[in-house]
Design a protein around this motif. Structure first.
Motif, PDB file in Angstrom:
ATOM      1  N   ALA A   1       5.353  -6.337  -6.447  1.00  0.00           N
ATOM      2  CA  ALA A   1       4.001  -6.169  -6.971  1.00  0.00           C
ATOM      3  C   ALA A   1       2.916  -6.258  -5.904  1.00  0.00           C
ATOM      4  O   ALA A   1       1.726  -6.217  -6.226  1.00  0.00           O
ATOM      5  N   ALA A   2       3.303  -6.354  -4.651  1.00  0.00           N
ATOM      6  CA  ALA A   2       2.309  -6.508  -3.579  1.00  0.00           C
ATOM      7  C   ALA A   2       1.425  -5.265  -3.479  1.00  0.00           C
ATOM      8  O   ALA A   2       1.877  -4.137  -3.674  1.00  0.00           O
ATOM      9  N   ARG A   3       0.172  -5.475  -3.158  1.00  0.00           N
ATOM     10  CA  ARG A   3      -0.714  -4.338  -2.910  1.00  0.00           C
ATOM     11  C   ARG A   3      -0.359  -3.656  -1.585  1.00  0.00           C
ATOM     12  O   ARG A   3      -0.434  -2.435  -1.476  1.00  0.00           O
ATOM     13  N   ASP A   4       0.031  -4.454  -0.627  1.00  0.00           N
ATOM     14  CA  ASP A   4       0.450  -3.924   0.670  1.00  0.00           C
ATOM     15  C   ASP A   4       1.971  -3.772   0.640  1.00  0.00           C
ATOM     16  O   ASP A   4       2.711  -4.749   0.717  1.00  0.00           O
ATOM     17  N   ARG A   5       2.446  -2.558   0.543  1.00  0.00           N
ATOM     18  CA  ARG A   5       3.878  -2.320   0.333  1.00  0.00           C
ATOM     19  C   ARG A   5       4.722  -2.808   1.504  1.00  0.00           C
ATOM     20  O   ARG A   5       4.446  -2.501   2.661  1.00  0.00           O
ATOM     21  N   HIS A   6       5.778  -3.568   1.150  1.00  0.00           N
ATOM     22  CA  HIS A   6       6.734  -4.000   2.168  1.00  0.00           C
ATOM     23  C   HIS A   6       8.152  -4.036   1.602  1.00  0.00           C
ATOM     24  O   HIS A   6       9.041  -4.652   2.175  1.00  0.00           O
ATOM     25  N   THR A   7       8.366  -3.358   0.477  1.00  0.00           N
ATOM     26  CA  THR A   7       9.683  -3.286  -0.147  1.00  0.00           C
ATOM     27  C   THR A   7      10.028  -1.825  -0.431  1.00  0.00           C
ATOM     28  O   THR A   7       9.143  -0.955  -0.478  1.00  0.00           O
TER      29      THR A   7
END
Length: 261
Positions: A123-129
């Motif tokens: 659910a992060a705004r900054d994608r890391h997945t």
């Protein structure tokens, strides 16, 4: 049930006259349509075989709606079925809903994708997945709280959940009028996002098969086709016991998002 299975079932059940999609990517969901359709995406790479009368628009939804009205493409008819799967940030998804609702009828159906993130990282705004929903889950709460005239249903589809919105109202300007304040509140939350437990565990989500079995879908189609008077769908929906459609009958109590505390 996978999200595209739900979407395919809605095409069959609703018999929409037209279809609009924001965020078409490879065209997998757009390919389900057999009616005049509009697909909007600034960077689509369509590999699926599309069927019927499809207009592909290589633009952002902001640019498209600034210059176009989908009803022009659809012979003046409102948008019957829309699928919002664009930029995975809450403010973008909310703007997309505002755009679509302006061209909807009370019998229109709007579906959001990626509304039930499985964990905080997703659910992060900054994608890391690899799998990424962003924080679009916040839109559900905004619609439920600010627009009680809508029916907003979290649906337990795989992999990352959907939301179905019923009874849109093209006359409503509330979301547009308050958009700046809503956006500021949504983007104020920094990662990691505060994903409510009921979202992650899907305790309020309805079972898609039970949802599709509801008799009021027939009412929706009959009202749209003029075989039932205006307001028939709203009356049927008001009688629906939504708890009977949930996988988990023990729905969690509502908890405010961090930006509303």
């Amino acid at each position: 049930m996978q999200r595209h299975e739900l979407l395919a079932a809605l095409h069959t059940q609703l018999r929409p006259r037209n279809y609009l999609e924001i965020g078409i990517d490879t065209g997998e969901s757009l390919a389900l349509s057999r009616v005049p359709s509009i697909g909007i995406d600034p960077a689509f790479t369509v590999t699926a075989e599309l069927n019927g009368d499809v207009q592909l628009v290589r633009a952002t939804s902001d640019d498209y709606f600034r210059q176009n009205a989908p009803t022009d493409r659809f012979g003046g008819d409102p948008v019957d079925l829309a699928f919002i799967d664009g930029m995975h940030l809450a403010e973008y998804a909310l703007r997309d809903y505002i755009y679509v609702e302006a061209y909807a009828a009370r019998t229109s159906v709007v579906v959001f994708d990626d509304m039930l993130p499985r964990d905080v990282s997703e659910a992060a705004r900054d994608r890391h997945t690899i799998g990424w929903t962003g924080d679009v889950f916040k839109v559900t709460h905004v619609l439920q709280q600010l627009r009680p005239d809508l029916v907003v249903l979290e649906v337990d589809t795989q992999p990352t959940g959907t939301v179905v919105v019923l009874l849109p109202d093209a006359r409503s300007t509330l979301l547009a009028e308050h958009y700046t304040a809503i956006e500021a509140a949504m983007v104020a939350d920094v990662d990691p996002q505060d994903v409510p437990e009921h979202v992650r565990l899907r305790t309020r989500a309805v079972d898609p098969r039970r949802l599709l079995e509801c008799a009021w879908w027939d009412t929706l189609v009959a009202e749209r086709e003029g075989r039932l008077p205006a307001g028939s769908l709203a009356a049927d929906l008001a009688q629906q016991d939504w708890t009977t459609l949930r996988q988990n009958a023990l729905a969690a109590e509502r908890q405010p998002f961090a930006f509303q505390r």
